[in-house]
Design an enzyme around this catalytic site. Structure first.
Site, PDB file in Angstrom:
ATOM      1  N   GLN A  19      40.563  37.500  46.428  1.00 17.33           N
ATOM      2  CA  GLN A  19      40.348  37.846  45.030  1.00 17.33           C
ATOM      3  C   GLN A  19      40.861  39.258  44.749  1.00 17.33           C
ATOM      4  O   GLN A  19      41.525  39.498  43.738  1.00 17.33           O
ATOM      5  CB  GLN A  19      38.856  37.739  44.729  1.00 17.33           C
ATOM      6  CG  GLN A  19      38.564  37.438  43.328  1.00 17.33           C
ATOM      7  CD  GLN A  19      37.083  37.225  43.098  1.00 17.33           C
ATOM      8  OE1 GLN A  19      36.256  37.407  43.987  1.00 17.33           O
ATOM      9  NE2 GLN A  19      36.753  36.863  41.896  1.00 17.33           N
ATOM     10  N   TYR A  79      44.932  31.079  38.857  1.00 20.60           N
ATOM     11  CA  TYR A  79      44.111  32.089  39.519  1.00 20.60           C
ATOM     12  C   TYR A  79      43.294  31.462  40.650  1.00 20.60           C
ATOM     13  O   TYR A  79      43.280  31.971  41.773  1.00 20.60           O
ATOM     14  CB  TYR A  79      43.188  32.742  38.485  1.00 20.60           C
ATOM     15  CG  TYR A  79      42.242  33.765  39.047  1.00 20.60           C
ATOM     16  CD1 TYR A  79      42.648  35.064  39.290  1.00 20.60           C
ATOM     17  CD2 TYR A  79      40.916  33.427  39.338  1.00 20.60           C
ATOM     18  CE1 TYR A  79      41.772  36.011  39.805  1.00 20.60           C
ATOM     19  CE2 TYR A  79      40.037  34.365  39.841  1.00 20.60           C
ATOM     20  CZ  TYR A  79      40.475  35.652  40.079  1.00 20.60           C
ATOM     21  OH  TYR A  79      39.605  36.574  40.587  1.00 20.60           O
ATOM     22  N   VAL A 136      44.638  39.126  44.588  1.00 15.86           N
ATOM     23  CA  VAL A 136      45.139  38.528  43.342  1.00 15.86           C
ATOM     24  C   VAL A 136      44.873  39.454  42.157  1.00 15.86           C
ATOM     25  O   VAL A 136      45.724  39.630  41.290  1.00 15.86           O
ATOM     26  CB  VAL A 136      44.519  37.131  43.110  1.00 15.86           C
ATOM     27  CG1 VAL A 136      44.867  36.587  41.734  1.00 15.86           C
ATOM     28  CG2 VAL A 136      44.981  36.166  44.197  1.00 15.86           C
ATOM     29  N   GLU A 137      43.699  40.062  42.119  1.00 13.63           N
ATOM     30  CA  GLU A 137      43.329  40.931  40.999  1.00 13.63           C
ATOM     31  C   GLU A 137      44.160  42.204  40.942  1.00 13.63           C
ATOM     32  O   GLU A 137      44.586  42.619  39.866  1.00 13.63           O
ATOM     33  CB  GLU A 137      41.841  41.294  41.071  1.00 13.63           C
ATOM     34  CG  GLU A 137      40.891  40.159  40.790  1.00 13.63           C
ATOM     35  CD  GLU A 137      40.850  39.724  39.335  1.00 13.63           C
ATOM     36  OE1 GLU A 137      41.428  40.415  38.467  1.00 13.63           O
ATOM     37  OE2 GLU A 137      40.239  38.684  39.060  1.00 13.63           O
ATOM     38  N   SER A 138      44.355  42.852  42.084  1.00 15.58           N
ATOM     39  CA  SER A 138      44.949  44.204  42.051  1.00 15.58           C
ATOM     40  C   SER A 138      45.921  44.520  43.179  1.00 15.58           C
ATOM     41  O   SER A 138      46.392  45.645  43.259  1.00 15.58           O
ATOM     42  CB  SER A 138      43.824  45.239  42.119  1.00 15.58           C
ATOM     43  OG  SER A 138      43.233  45.202  43.411  1.00 15.58           O
TER      44      SER A 138
END
Length: 174
Positions: free
Chosen positions: A58, A159, A61-63
């Site tokens: 996560q 996502y 994927v997020e940052s």
């Protein structure tokens, strides 16, 4: 029609890829930062919804593991918290007296905590619990509840898939 590259051009391209790969630039994005591995493990243990590999995925994927990342929507930090969500769920994960979304230790623990709350909110919905939680993290819990599951939103479906794929890639580290 097939075009052949001149040998010099091909050799230069291969040399560039070899140098970049040898420096770790390509590998770095495919590995969980060593200093964050215990943080992902502790957060997963504390809240038990996502595995350490899923939490790390996560963050990827997020940052891309960037603790200073800021999105166009104003989401901040390694786990990309919106200010309103942070206000409600931000925790002081490193016990320094400040809950800071730009501090990975705070943000990772807060994400695990928030996801435990999302799991409670979505417990009545059919389907895979982790996928529902990931969808709610991305699209919001109300959107997932109204859809009766993962909403038919391309970004949200992508996502969930990306996080699951990265979790598989990180499973050997965590």
């Amino acid at each position: 029609m097939i075009h052949r590259l001149p040998p010099r051009t091909l050799l230069a391209a291969l040399l560039a890829v070899t140098l970049v790969a040898g420096c770790g630039i390509l590998r770095r994005a495919h590995r969980v930062p060593d200093d964050l591995i215990p943080v992902f493990r502790a957060a997963a243990t504390a809240y038990g919804i996502l595995t350490p590999a899923q939490l790390a995925a996560q963050a990827r994927v997020e940052s891309k593991f960037n603790p200073r990342a800021v999105s166009n929507a104003g989401a901040r930090g390694i786990m990309q918290f919106l200010p309103t969500t942070w206000k409600d769920f931000g925790l002081d994960g490193n016990d320094d007296g400040v809950a800071d979304p730009l501090n990975p230790r705070d943000a990772i623990l807060s994400a695990a905590y928030y996801e435990s709350r999302l799991a409670e909110l979505l417990a009545h919905l059919p389907g895979d619990r982790v996928s529902l939680v990931l969808a709610a993290y991305n699209a919001g819990p109300d959107t997932v509840r109204l859809a009766g599951g993962i909403p038919d939103i391309g970004e949200t479906r992508a996502y969930v898939t990306k996080v699951r794929d990265w979790a598989d890639a990180f499973s050997d580290q965590l």
